[in-house]
Every structure is written in C-alpha cells, then in structure tokens.
Motif scaffolding. Structure first.
Motif, mmCIF file in Angstrom:
data_model
loop_
_atom_site.group_PDB
_atom_site.id
_atom_site.type_symbol
_atom_site.label_atom_id
_atom_site.label_comp_id
_atom_site.label_asym_id
_atom_site.label_seq_id
_atom_site.Cartn_x
_atom_site.Cartn_y
_atom_site.Cartn_z
ATOM 1 N N LYS A 188 14.570 4.144 17.641
ATOM 2 C CA LYS A 188 14.590 4.271 16.177
ATOM 3 C C LYS A 188 15.214 3.012 15.574
ATOM 4 O O LYS A 188 16.142 2.433 16.154
ATOM 5 C CB LYS A 188 15.409 5.501 15.764
ATOM 6 C CG LYS A 188 14.897 6.799 16.386
ATOM 7 C CD LYS A 188 13.450 7.090 15.990
ATOM 8 C CE LYS A 188 12.846 8.255 16.763
ATOM 9 N NZ LYS A 188 11.374 8.257 16.722
ATOM 10 N N MET A 189 14.724 2.634 14.399
ATOM 11 C CA MET A 189 15.231 1.406 13.792
ATOM 12 C C MET A 189 16.215 1.716 12.672
ATOM 13 O O MET A 189 15.924 2.472 11.754
ATOM 14 C CB MET A 189 14.076 0.587 13.227
ATOM 15 C CG MET A 189 14.576 -0.726 12.666
ATOM 16 S SD MET A 189 13.257 -1.720 11.992
ATOM 17 C CE MET A 189 14.244 -2.854 11.013
ATOM 18 N N LEU A 190 17.401 1.083 12.762
ATOM 19 C CA LEU A 190 18.420 1.304 11.732
ATOM 20 C C LEU A 190 18.279 0.278 10.612
ATOM 21 O O LEU A 190 18.177 0.635 9.447
ATOM 22 C CB LEU A 190 19.806 1.230 12.381
ATOM 23 C CG LEU A 190 20.944 1.925 11.645
ATOM 24 C CD1 LEU A 190 20.618 3.385 11.352
ATOM 25 C CD2 LEU A 190 22.238 1.824 12.441
ATOM 26 N N SER A 197 0.830 -1.218 0.000
ATOM 27 C CA SER A 197 0.000 0.000 0.000
ATOM 28 C C SER A 197 0.864 1.267 0.000
ATOM 29 O O SER A 197 0.347 2.372 0.187
ATOM 30 C CB SER A 197 -0.967 -0.022 1.184
ATOM 31 O OG SER A 197 -0.248 -0.170 2.372
ATOM 32 N N GLY A 198 2.162 1.092 -0.206
ATOM 33 C CA GLY A 198 3.060 2.252 -0.305
ATOM 34 C C GLY A 198 3.166 3.018 0.997
ATOM 35 O O GLY A 198 3.388 4.229 1.011
ATOM 36 N N ASP A 199 3.019 2.299 2.115
ATOM 37 C CA ASP A 199 2.966 2.941 3.427
ATOM 38 C C ASP A 199 4.314 2.824 4.152
ATOM 39 O O ASP A 199 4.410 2.185 5.200
ATOM 40 C CB ASP A 199 1.833 2.249 4.222
ATOM 41 C CG ASP A 199 1.492 2.990 5.493
ATOM 42 O OD1 ASP A 199 1.913 4.143 5.645
ATOM 43 O OD2 ASP A 199 0.799 2.377 6.344
ATOM 44 N N ALA A 200 5.346 3.432 3.586
ATOM 45 C CA ALA A 200 6.681 3.368 4.201
ATOM 46 C C ALA A 200 6.732 4.263 5.440
ATOM 47 O O ALA A 200 6.035 5.277 5.506
ATOM 48 C CB ALA A 200 7.742 3.794 3.192
ATOM 49 N N SER A 201 7.540 3.864 6.420
ATOM 50 C CA SER A 201 7.633 4.639 7.672
ATOM 51 C C SER A 201 9.066 4.564 8.229
ATOM 52 O O SER A 201 9.268 4.124 9.354
ATOM 53 C CB SER A 201 6.638 4.076 8.689
ATOM 54 O OG SER A 201 6.761 2.648 8.762
ATOM 55 N N LEU A 251 14.281 -3.415 5.569
ATOM 56 C CA LEU A 251 13.321 -3.592 6.673
ATOM 57 C C LEU A 251 13.099 -2.279 7.420
ATOM 58 O O LEU A 251 12.004 -2.001 7.900
ATOM 59 C CB LEU A 251 13.794 -4.700 7.621
ATOM 60 C CG LEU A 251 13.864 -6.103 6.992
ATOM 61 C CD1 LEU A 251 14.395 -7.120 7.988
ATOM 62 C CD2 LEU A 251 12.488 -6.529 6.458
ATOM 63 N N GLY A 252 14.159 -1.477 7.488
ATOM 64 C CA GLY A 252 14.056 -0.180 8.159
ATOM 65 C C GLY A 252 13.078 0.776 7.472
ATOM 66 O O GLY A 252 12.609 1.743 8.087
ATOM 67 N N PHE A 253 12.751 0.503 6.195
ATOM 68 C CA PHE A 253 11.772 1.356 5.490
ATOM 69 C C PHE A 253 10.401 1.256 6.165
ATOM 70 O O PHE A 253 9.537 2.096 5.972
ATOM 71 C CB PHE A 253 11.624 0.936 4.020
ATOM 72 C CG PHE A 253 12.883 1.079 3.192
ATOM 73 C CD1 PHE A 253 13.902 1.932 3.580
ATOM 74 C CD2 PHE A 253 13.038 0.360 2.006
ATOM 75 C CE1 PHE A 253 15.059 2.071 2.810
ATOM 76 C CE2 PHE A 253 14.185 0.492 1.235
ATOM 77 C CZ PHE A 253 15.203 1.344 1.642
ATOM 78 N N TYR A 254 10.204 0.178 6.930
ATOM 79 C CA TYR A 254 8.905 -0.044 7.571
ATOM 80 C C TYR A 254 9.030 -0.027 9.100
ATOM 81 O O TYR A 254 8.320 -0.756 9.807
ATOM 82 C CB TYR A 254 8.279 -1.343 7.019
ATOM 83 C CG TYR A 254 8.062 -1.173 5.533
ATOM 84 C CD1 TYR A 254 7.013 -0.390 5.065
ATOM 85 C CD2 TYR A 254 8.989 -1.665 4.614
ATOM 86 C CE1 TYR A 254 6.862 -0.123 3.709
ATOM 87 C CE2 TYR A 254 8.854 -1.409 3.256
ATOM 88 C CZ TYR A 254 7.780 -0.639 2.813
ATOM 89 O OH TYR A 254 7.639 -0.357 1.478
ATOM 90 N N ALA A 255 9.918 0.847 9.593
ATOM 91 C CA ALA A 255 10.178 0.947 11.038
ATOM 92 C C ALA A 255 8.888 1.168 11.829
ATOM 93 O O ALA A 255 8.673 0.535 12.873
ATOM 94 C CB ALA A 255 11.156 2.088 11.299
ATOM 95 N N GLY A 256 8.019 2.045 11.325
ATOM 96 C CA GLY A 256 6.771 2.365 12.048
ATOM 97 C C GLY A 256 5.881 1.134 12.162
ATOM 98 O O GLY A 256 5.310 0.858 13.229
#
Ligand SMILES: Cc1cc2nc3c(=O)[nH]c(=O)nc-3n(C[C@H](O)[C@H](O)[C@H](O)COP(=O)(O)O)c2cc1C
Length: 225
Positions: A191-193, A72-76, A173-178
């Motif tokens: 915060k996720m690296l 869904s293009g929901d990067a966080s 994987l960090g693109f989806y930290a949220g």
C-alpha cells in the motif's frame, strides 16, 4: 557539496521544496541518502518501508500517467485523506499553510483555477528529476507501519538536506496509488502512503523563500515533574 553541516543546521535548513532544477542527482548521492534513511527506527526493527524510486524516462512516464488519471478523475488512494476531517487548531493550521503558500507564489485566494494549476504541480513532482514512492505492507490497522514510514521519510529528508538536495513529502501522490502501482509493476499487497519528490532546489523560483511558521513548544508539549 563539500560543506559539512551540523545536525542543528540540517534540521533548521530542511523545508518542503516546491521548485526543483532539472539537474539529475548522481546515483552515488541517491545511494548515500538511502543508506542513511535505512538507519531509521521502526517498531521491532521491522523496517516495513518498500521504496520505489523513479528518474529519467520512468519518472516522465509516471508523471504522465498520474496527470492523466487526475484529469479523468480516476483517483485510486489506498488511504483516505480529507483536510475537512481536521478540527480546531489543526484545521486552522492546514488552512493557514495553504493560504500562505499560495500567497508566496502570487496566487490569490479567489483565483481558483490558478490554485488548481499550482496544486497540479504535485503530479509533475514540482519538476523534480526523481521521486520516491513510499509503499508498505498492510498490517493490522496500519498505524504502526505508517509511523515507521514517517520515521523513514524524515530521515530521508534530513539526509537530502545534508547532501545539498531538497525534497517534499506528498500525500497528493498517494491519491493515485493504483496508477503508480500499475506503471511500476508493484504488487497489490503493498500500500502506498505518500511520495517524496527530490532533487536540487531552484533557489531563483517564485516561492523559494517561503517558510511556514511552527507552533511554540508550549502548544505541543506538556511537562510533568
Ligand atoms: C506526510 C506528508 C504529506 C505531505 N503532502 C503534501 C502534498 O501532497 N503537497 C504539498 O505541497 N505538501 C505536502 N506536504 C508538505 C507540508 O505541507 C509541509 O511539510 C508543512 O507545510 C510544513 O512545512 P515544511 O515541510 O517546510 O516544514 C506533506 C507533508 C507531510 C509530512
């Protein structure tokens, strides 16, 4: 694995694994790896890594949530990453890495949908039964903390190799930290690296023999006397 590897062998044998067997990793081995990773150096011995490990049902829930967020293009992401920010030889190496990996799994440069599918394997952890999400407190410009996480991650990866396992660090994987924070109930202050998928390498999978070349030391080191 009863074989004892020398450091020389461990460091040469380690490489990023992108195909894992579904076999679970015994908890005693995960704990042995974590005990060794815990010996990593850090600025002022602050040991700022907060490592969240998922396996079993939680691993599946996490993969499903990340895949849904990706679709869904929901990067966080907590930190930016763009290969376009690299220039010169660094950009060149990044391009070569992508091209040679896709070649090794039989995906051509032009087959964009196949490339996307292969890249999406990041989000199912390349079939690994376990994933470690590397979180950190936010301190100043985060450069020191991020370098400590790097120290931890390499110690973790070398320990995996020494125990007959394999892993792959994944900025993807960090693109989806949220999303990951939400599924695992992690506080916003962390915060996720990146993450590390890990398990037993599938030695019969396409691309298993793929190895990326490394620059000669003269390209990285300047000697003075
Ligand atoms: C911090 C970090 C993040 C990485 N992120 C990814 C990733 O998201 N996906 C991936 O397939 N490889 C990823 N890699 C693996 C690199 O592509 C790999 O380390 C590099 O090509 C060198 O290969 P080697 O690990 O086999 O020596 C990452 C590596 C590091 C150190």
């Amino acid at each position: 694995m009863s074989e004892i590897m020398s450091f020389h062998e461990v460091v040469r044998r380690r490489h990023s694994i992108r195909n894992f067997l579904p076999d679970p990793v015994p908890e005693s081995i995960v704990r042995a790896v974590l005990s060794e990773a815990q010996l990593a150096p850090s600025n002022c011995n602050t040991q700022p890594w907060q490592v969240h490990i998922a396996s079993g049902a939680k691993r599946n829930e996490l993969a499903a949530a990340i895949i849904a967020a990706d679709e869904s293009g929901d990067a966080s992401p907590d930190f930016s990453f763009d290969t376009g920010d690299y220039t010169g030889v660094y950009f060149q190496r990044a391009m070569e890495q992508g091209a040679s990996y896709y070649r090794s799994i039989g995906v051509s440069r032009e087959a964009m949908e196949d490339r996307r599918m292969a890249a999406r394997l990041n989000y199912s952890f390349f079939h690994a039964p376990c994933v470690a999400m590397l979180f950190m407190p936010s301190v100043g410009d985060n450069v020191r903390i991020a370098s400590d996480i790097g120290m931890y991650a390499q110690t973790f990866l070398l320990s995996l190799t020494a125990h007959g396992l394999g892993g792959i660090p994944q900025t993807a994987l960090g693109f989806y930290a949220g999303t990951i924070r939400k599924v695992l109930g992690i506080d916003d202050s962390l915060k996720m690296l990146f993450g590390i998928s890990f398990g037993y390498p599938d030695e019969h999978a396409a691309g298993h023999s793929y190895r990326i070349g490394k620059a000669a030391i003269e390209e990285s080191v300047t000697f003075y006397s």
